[in-house]
Each structure stands twice: as structure tokens, then as C-alpha cells.
Design a protein around this motif. Sequence first.
Motif, PDB file in Angstrom:
ATOM      1  N   ARG A 158       7.705   0.192  12.161  1.00 25.25           N
ATOM      2  CA  ARG A 158       7.847  -0.007  10.783  1.00 25.25           C
ATOM      3  C   ARG A 158       6.625   0.607  10.183  1.00 25.25           C
ATOM      4  NH1 ARG A 158       7.839  -4.961  13.485  1.00 25.25           N
ATOM      5  NH2 ARG A 158       5.919  -5.487  12.800  1.00 25.25           N
ATOM      6  N   GLN A 159       6.697   1.767  10.293  1.00 27.15           N
ATOM      7  CA  GLN A 159       5.719   2.909   9.678  1.00 27.15           C
ATOM      8  C   GLN A 159       6.246   4.128   9.276  1.00 27.15           C
ATOM      9  OE1 GLN A 159       2.210   1.829   8.862  1.00 27.15           O
ATOM     10  NE2 GLN A 159       2.776  -0.100   9.775  1.00 27.15           N
ATOM     11  N   GLY A 160       5.788   4.560   8.008  1.00 27.74           N
ATOM     12  CA  GLY A 160       6.255   5.726   7.792  1.00 27.74           C
ATOM     13  C   GLY A 160       5.384   7.013   8.322  1.00 27.74           C
ATOM     14  N   ALA A 161       5.874   8.134   7.919  1.00 26.06           N
ATOM     15  CA  ALA A 161       5.223   9.072   8.658  1.00 26.06           C
ATOM     16  C   ALA A 161       3.742   9.355   7.965  1.00 26.06           C
ATOM     17  CB  ALA A 161       5.777  10.675   8.110  1.00 26.06           C
ATOM     18  N   PHE A 162       2.654   9.526   8.574  1.00 28.70           N
ATOM     19  CA  PHE A 162       1.205   9.447   8.081  1.00 28.70           C
ATOM     20  C   PHE A 162       0.204  10.352   8.774  1.00 28.70           C
ATOM     21  CE2 PHE A 162      -1.391   7.082   5.088  1.00 28.70           C
ATOM     22  CZ  PHE A 162      -2.618   7.128   5.710  1.00 28.70           C
ATOM     23  N   HIS A 163      -0.375  11.447   8.175  1.00 30.66           N
ATOM     24  CA  HIS A 163      -1.187  12.182   8.601  1.00 30.66           C
ATOM     25  C   HIS A 163      -2.575  11.496   8.822  1.00 30.66           C
ATOM     26  CE1 HIS A 163      -3.010  15.696   9.881  1.00 30.66           C
ATOM     27  NE2 HIS A 163      -3.745  16.216   8.839  1.00 30.66           N
ATOM     28  N   GLY A 164      -2.891  11.337   9.859  1.00 30.28           N
ATOM     29  CA  GLY A 164      -4.364  10.588  10.206  1.00 30.28           C
ATOM     30  C   GLY A 164      -4.508   9.360  10.318  1.00 30.28           C
ATOM     31  N   LEU A 165      -3.528   8.480  10.827  1.00 25.82           N
ATOM     32  CA  LEU A 165      -3.540   7.243  11.111  1.00 25.82           C
ATOM     33  C   LEU A 165      -4.745   6.872  11.890  1.00 25.82           C
ATOM     34  CD1 LEU A 165      -1.541   4.727  10.625  1.00 25.82           C
ATOM     35  CD2 LEU A 165      -0.863   4.985  12.902  1.00 25.82           C
ATOM     36  N   SER A 166      -5.226   7.643  12.702  1.00 26.02           N
ATOM     37  CA  SER A 166      -6.782   7.405  13.117  1.00 26.02           C
ATOM     38  C   SER A 166      -7.379   8.762  13.089  1.00 26.02           C
ATOM     39  CB  SER A 166      -6.666   6.961  14.666  1.00 26.02           C
ATOM     40  OG  SER A 166      -6.409   5.274  14.511  1.00 26.02           O
ATOM     41  N   THR A 167      -8.363   9.014  12.793  1.00 27.75           N
ATOM     42  CA  THR A 167      -9.145  10.298  12.665  1.00 27.75           C
ATOM     43  C   THR A 167     -10.465  10.328  12.622  1.00 27.75           C
ATOM     44  OG1 THR A 167      -9.007  12.361  11.601  1.00 27.75           O
ATOM     45  CG2 THR A 167      -8.885  10.141  10.064  1.00 27.75           C
ATOM     46  N   LYS A 220     -11.607  -7.981  11.311  1.00 26.36           N
ATOM     47  CA  LYS A 220     -10.291  -8.714  11.178  1.00 26.36           C
ATOM     48  C   LYS A 220      -9.190  -7.441  11.525  1.00 26.36           C
ATOM     49  CE  LYS A 220     -11.046 -12.654   8.253  1.00 26.36           C
ATOM     50  NZ  LYS A 220     -10.765 -13.298   6.888  1.00 26.36           N
ATOM     51  N   LEU A 221      -9.365  -6.205  10.964  1.00 23.47           N
ATOM     52  CA  LEU A 221      -8.339  -5.000  11.162  1.00 23.47           C
ATOM     53  C   LEU A 221      -9.112  -4.463  12.489  1.00 23.47           C
ATOM     54  CD1 LEU A 221      -8.000  -4.102   7.585  1.00 23.47           C
ATOM     55  CD2 LEU A 221      -6.903  -5.780   8.875  1.00 23.47           C
ATOM     56  N   ALA A 222     -10.057  -4.451  12.939  1.00 25.59           N
ATOM     57  CA  ALA A 222     -10.360  -3.913  14.298  1.00 25.59           C
ATOM     58  C   ALA A 222     -10.615  -2.396  13.964  1.00 25.59           C
ATOM     59  CB  ALA A 222      -9.617  -4.201  15.242  1.00 25.59           C
ATOM     60  N   VAL A 223     -11.422  -2.021  12.846  1.00 20.96           N
ATOM     61  CA  VAL A 223     -11.728  -0.761  12.318  1.00 20.96           C
ATOM     62  C   VAL A 223     -13.252  -0.656  12.278  1.00 20.96           C
ATOM     63  CG1 VAL A 223      -9.637  -0.342  11.505  1.00 20.96           C
ATOM     64  CG2 VAL A 223     -11.197  -1.337   9.920  1.00 20.96           C
ATOM     65  N   ASN A 224     -13.840   0.519  12.157  1.00 20.20           N
ATOM     66  CA  ASN A 224     -15.227   0.733  11.687  1.00 20.20           C
ATOM     67  C   ASN A 224     -15.617   1.524  10.396  1.00 20.20           C
ATOM     68  OD1 ASN A 224     -14.516   3.241  12.495  1.00 20.20           O
ATOM     69  ND2 ASN A 224     -15.466   3.330  14.675  1.00 20.20           N
ATOM     70  N   ASN A 225     -14.681   1.750   9.670  1.00 15.52           N
ATOM     71  CA  ASN A 225     -15.062   2.247   8.190  1.00 15.52           C
ATOM     72  C   ASN A 225     -14.070   1.723   6.996  1.00 15.52           C
ATOM     73  OD1 ASN A 225     -12.960   4.461   7.929  1.00 15.52           O
ATOM     74  ND2 ASN A 225     -13.573   4.791  10.031  1.00 15.52           N
ATOM     75  N   LYS A 226     -14.352   2.185   6.044  1.00 19.07           N
ATOM     76  CA  LYS A 226     -13.540   1.705   4.818  1.00 19.07           C
ATOM     77  C   LYS A 226     -12.450   2.397   4.720  1.00 19.07           C
ATOM     78  CE  LYS A 226     -18.004   0.674   2.446  1.00 19.07           C
ATOM     79  NZ  LYS A 226     -18.844   1.196   1.443  1.00 19.07           N
ATOM     80  N   THR A 227     -12.426   3.725   4.978  1.00 20.72           N
ATOM     81  CA  THR A 227     -10.912   4.601   4.680  1.00 20.72           C
ATOM     82  C   THR A 227      -9.987   3.869   5.637  1.00 20.72           C
ATOM     83  OG1 THR A 227     -12.435   6.377   4.025  1.00 20.72           O
ATOM     84  CG2 THR A 227     -10.250   6.777   4.637  1.00 20.72           C
ATOM     85  N   THR A 228     -10.454   3.816   6.993  1.00 19.64           N
ATOM     86  CA  THR A 228      -9.348   3.554   7.822  1.00 19.64           C
ATOM     87  C   THR A 228      -8.724   2.057   7.778  1.00 19.64           C
ATOM     88  OG1 THR A 228     -10.593   4.665   9.582  1.00 19.64           O
ATOM     89  CG2 THR A 228      -8.876   2.984  10.537  1.00 19.64           C
ATOM     90  N   ALA A 229      -9.711   1.111   7.233  1.00 17.65           N
ATOM     91  CA  ALA A 229      -9.354  -0.284   6.723  1.00 17.65           C
ATOM     92  C   ALA A 229      -8.667  -0.296   5.686  1.00 17.65           C
ATOM     93  CB  ALA A 229     -10.840  -1.046   6.508  1.00 17.65           C
ATOM     94  N   THR A 230      -8.726   0.557   4.536  1.00 19.50           N
ATOM     95  CA  THR A 230      -7.788   0.752   3.470  1.00 19.50           C
ATOM     96  C   THR A 230      -6.407   1.330   3.858  1.00 19.50           C
ATOM     97  OG1 THR A 230      -9.718   0.906   1.972  1.00 19.50           O
ATOM     98  CG2 THR A 230      -7.328   1.452   1.060  1.00 19.50           C
TER      99      THR A 230
END
Length: 255
Positions: free
Chosen positions: A48-57, A225-235
Amino acid sequence: MEDLQSAIESIQKAELPENAFHEFRKIIRAYGYENAVFSLITDHPSIRQGAFHGLSTSYPEDWMKHYKQNSYHNFDPVFHRILLKPGAFFWSDAISSLERDSRFTSSLLDRSRSLMQEAADAGLADGIAVSIPNEWGEIAGIGISRPQRETDLDVRALADIQLLSAVLHERYMGCYRSWSPAPLTNREKEVLSWSAEGKSDWEIAEIIGISRATIRFHWNNIFKKLAVNNKTTATVHAIRRKLVVPDALRPFNPL
């Protein structure tokens, strides 16, 4: 790499997508590469995801913004090679492929070469990319980079990176399908929503009427909660999971 099996197992044991990506990043350093990016090159209805450049980066944030704002994927030789052929390849081979492709005009080739030089100036001078299609025809791409160009390219490393990327892709997608984040509070959603609008912590604090220390407290909870480590990835994750919807993405309802 001396212990490839241990490296594979460290990725397979990851419980969350970002953890798998973090393990992958640690492993590629043994091959002389510093940064990595995981992208959905095409839409992925299976998760259920669209194309996305840099889902994790871990690529420089300024470069990622610059790339997206200028729609560089339209003439990025690495992007086009990922679309055309599964497997791993050196970035330098991507330009060579375009030069042999009659569909690319000299103008587009010049723009592609210029893009690669801009990437080098941003610290992404050389790299390996892997195109990974799945059984539904969805294509993901994994890239790794280093800040300097090398003339002696290690073909054995290419094979290892292809295998490790396949393991990362399998684990990442598996985590993504099963991962169910803890519910966000209304205040946490509010912080994320304003972040998605491009507001800084100081601006969010002023808008909501709370201290910057409280904003940092909310960010720490969001990261957990989102298991991330920065604001950009969380957003990004919050938007992709539709946990928040920025005003720019809301449907227009005329009065």
C-alpha cells in the motif's frame, strides 16, 4: 567480506525496516561505501505504498531535496538502468548504457552527465545500485555511495552487494507488511503535521504555544513509536502511512 553469512543474519534479525537498513549501512562500510538509499522505484500496491525515492536514506538531506525538486529521476542514468534491468551494477556503467540507448538525445545525455557531477559535488561520486523486482512486477532500488571515484572496480564486491541488497529488500518488505506502529497522540500528530508543512521546531512551538523542550519530548516519543531516528524519516513515514495528512495533500472541498 570475511563473514558474509554473519552480515546476512544481522539484517535478517532486524525487527523493523529502519533497523534492517541500519544493519545494511554498517555492513557496506567494509566495502568502502559510506551511504545508502532504499527506494520504491514503482508503486508498491503489495504494501500500500506509492513510488518513493529515499524511503530510507543516509544521503545528504540537501541533495535529496534538490533531486526531488528538480525531478532528476527523469534523466538519472542510475534510475533508468534500475527500471530496465534487474541486478547490480556500478554507477559508471549506467552512463555507458544510456550512451548506447538511441532513445536518449545528446541533450538528455548532457543533463545526465551534469547530474552525476552534481552528485559527486554533494559527496556521492561513485557507487553501486541494485534493481530488485518482485513477483508482482514492483521494482525497488538500493544504492550505496562513496565520496571518491575509484578506477579499480571490485566485481566480487558487486556480487556481495547484490546478495546483501536482496536480503535487505526481503527483510525490509517483510517488516513493512507486518509492522504496526503504536498509536500517536493528538499532540504528536500535530507536531508531525506542522513538520510536514516545513515548520521548524521553534515555529511549531510558537504555533502550538508550548516550549521547545516539550517539542523535543514529543519528537523522542514519535521516534520510538515509528522506529526511526530523525525528523525527516519520521515525517515521511507518517505521511506514507497516512498517520498525518499535510494541507497540500488534503482534497479540495469548495464551499
